[in-house]
Design a protein around this motif. Structure first.
Motif, mmCIF file in Angstrom:
data_model
loop_
_atom_site.group_PDB
_atom_site.id
_atom_site.type_symbol
_atom_site.label_atom_id
_atom_site.label_comp_id
_atom_site.label_asym_id
_atom_site.label_seq_id
_atom_site.Cartn_x
_atom_site.Cartn_y
_atom_site.Cartn_z
ATOM 1 N N TYR A 1 0.817 -1.211 0.000
ATOM 2 C CA TYR A 1 0.000 0.000 0.000
ATOM 3 C C TYR A 1 0.852 1.264 0.000
ATOM 4 C CZ TYR A 1 -4.339 -2.604 0.715
ATOM 5 O OH TYR A 1 -5.426 -3.427 0.547
ATOM 6 N N HIS B 1 0.980 3.027 -3.316
ATOM 7 C CA HIS B 1 -0.255 3.647 -3.794
ATOM 8 C C HIS B 1 -1.044 2.758 -4.744
ATOM 9 C CE1 HIS B 1 1.322 7.256 -1.916
ATOM 10 N NE2 HIS B 1 2.412 7.176 -2.653
ATOM 11 N N ASP C 1 -4.255 -0.106 -4.918
ATOM 12 C CA ASP C 1 -5.448 -0.387 -4.119
ATOM 13 C C ASP C 1 -5.625 -1.889 -3.945
ATOM 14 O OD1 ASP C 1 -6.245 -1.230 -6.596
ATOM 15 O OD2 ASP C 1 -7.844 0.251 -6.842
ATOM 16 N N ALA C 2 -6.689 -2.270 -3.219
ATOM 17 C CA ALA C 2 -6.923 -3.676 -2.904
ATOM 18 C C ALA C 2 -7.189 -4.509 -4.154
ATOM 19 C CB ALA C 2 -8.091 -3.805 -1.927
ATOM 20 N N THR D 1 -5.958 -4.100 -7.178
ATOM 21 C CA THR D 1 -4.687 -4.363 -7.844
ATOM 22 C C THR D 1 -3.828 -5.311 -7.025
ATOM 23 O OG1 THR D 1 -4.783 -2.131 -8.761
ATOM 24 C CG2 THR D 1 -2.678 -3.274 -8.907
ATOM 25 N N LEU E 1 -9.081 -5.004 1.756
ATOM 26 C CA LEU E 1 -9.740 -3.699 1.874
ATOM 27 C C LEU E 1 -9.647 -3.177 3.306
ATOM 28 C CD1 LEU E 1 -13.049 -3.951 -0.225
ATOM 29 C CD2 LEU E 1 -11.114 -2.440 -0.650
ATOM 30 N N GLN F 1 -6.438 -1.485 4.758
ATOM 31 C CA GLN F 1 -6.121 -0.097 4.435
ATOM 32 C C GLN F 1 -6.432 0.834 5.604
ATOM 33 O OE1 GLN F 1 -6.907 0.871 -0.077
ATOM 34 N NE2 GLN F 1 -8.552 -0.471 0.623
ATOM 35 N N TYR F 2 -7.216 0.349 6.584
ATOM 36 C CA TYR F 2 -7.711 1.233 7.639
ATOM 37 C C TYR F 2 -7.303 0.839 9.053
ATOM 38 C CZ TYR F 2 -10.790 2.321 3.712
ATOM 39 O OH TYR F 2 -11.278 2.660 2.474
ATOM 40 N N ARG G 1 -10.156 -1.877 -13.496
ATOM 41 C CA ARG G 1 -8.940 -1.071 -13.576
ATOM 42 C C ARG G 1 -8.350 -1.146 -14.977
ATOM 43 N NH1 ARG G 1 -11.101 0.061 -9.601
ATOM 44 N NH2 ARG G 1 -10.337 0.042 -7.433
#
Length: 306
Positions: free
Chosen positions: A43, A46, A48-49, A51, A103, A106-107, A219
């Motif tokens: 991550y 840059h 995302d999940a 990719t 996902l 990321q948080y 994507r």
């Protein structure tokens, strides 16, 4: 493997074989848990999940496909109903659960993510009670309360510490764990009839195709061009955090039994906590250690009950 066979397998195992089986189970648990560390590193570039998981499956798919082809050639074809079941299990157990997990990462911290995923056996227990009307004993309720108490402790700690959007991230990882619990619940009968190796290879092929197709649907293909570090980390994610732990865990279960292998896998959340501190610089606090101890204690109570 029958329940009686599992129960009696441990005493009859020679000590060198037991040590080897435990080492393989622990190694598989640590490698599987390391995928959260690798995801956090990816991550930073840059991506995302969508990719990230596509690259993971691009590197692991050829291995699972080779095993699936070997099984198709060496064993009788599956009936149509089993093919549809494998399709559904592959989408639920490996595609959806992995996607939701990445996902959520990321948080939230890798320590909280791994603790939540480690609640999968408790979700299986609850789902079994709902779908199969299985009675939950007092000891099992105590184990559930202990495990979830540990999660709440670490969650509140991360929430107050400002660790990203802890509510959203935790919700996504909980959904991931429930998805994988559904996979475990519904694959029980199928794995007895077609075998673990065949089911895993087929289901992973379904998941790989879904993840790669999702990438090209959502994507641009230009995102396949990434820095060399992304390719190397994705290679590690695909081989060392996916292929190796899948087969190491399977081999450990065959050598020392599912119960012993699952108890050895309890090292997973602990290893993630310390790897997160070592590689990512995430702090280890007394609250996190206490929460980890509660989760491990609850899972241990469930494993001893079984």
């Amino acid at each position: 493997m029958s329940k009686n066979a599992t129960a009696t397998a441990h005493p009859s195992i020679p000590r060198p074989a037991l040590v080897a089986g435990l080492s393989i189970a622990i190694g598989g648990a640590v490698l599987f848990s390391t995928k959260a560390i690798v995801a956090k590193l990816l991550y930073r570039y840059h991506i995302d999940a969508v990719t990230l998981i596509a690259f993971r499956m691009l590197f692991s798919f050829p291995f699972f496909l080779a095993i699936a082809v070997w099984k198709m050639r060496s064993e009788a074809p599956l009936p149509a109903i089993d093919r549809w079941r494998i399709l559904g299990l592959g989408l639920i157990g490996y595609y959806l659960s992995s996607f939701l997990d990445f996902l959520g990462l990321q948080y939230i911290s890798v320590g909280l993510e791994r603790l939540i995923l480690f609640l999968t056996p408790t979700f299986v227990l609850l789902l079994t009670s709902v779908f199969l009307k299985r009675h939950i004993s007092r000891i099992e309720w105590a184990a559930l309360a202990t495990s979830y108490g540990g999660i709440v402790l670490v969650f509140v700690h991360d929430l107050h510490g400002g660790a990203g959007n802890a509510v959203l991230g935790s919700s996504l990882v909980v959904a991931s764990a429930i998805s994988y619990a559904l996979y475990l619940l519904f694959c029980g009968e199928l794995v007895k009839r077609i075998g673990t190796l065949r089911l895993v290879s087929y289901a992973m092929c379904v998941s790989s195709v879904a993840c790669i197709a999702q990438f090209f649907a959502l994507r641009p293909a230009a995102l396949l061009i990434q820095p060399a570090e992304v390719y190397w980390l994705s290679l590690v994610n695909g081989i060392f955090c996916t292929i190796f732990p899948v087969f190491m865990t399977m081999y450990a279960v065959q050598r020392i039994g599912a119960a012993t292998a699952s108890q050895a896998g309890m090292v997973g959340p602990v290893s993630t906590l310390f790897l997160g501190a070592l590689v990512l610089g995430e702090p280890i606090t007394s609250v996190q250690l206490a929460g980890t101890a509660l989760v491990l204690g609850g899972i241990y109570m469930l494993s001893r009950k079984k």
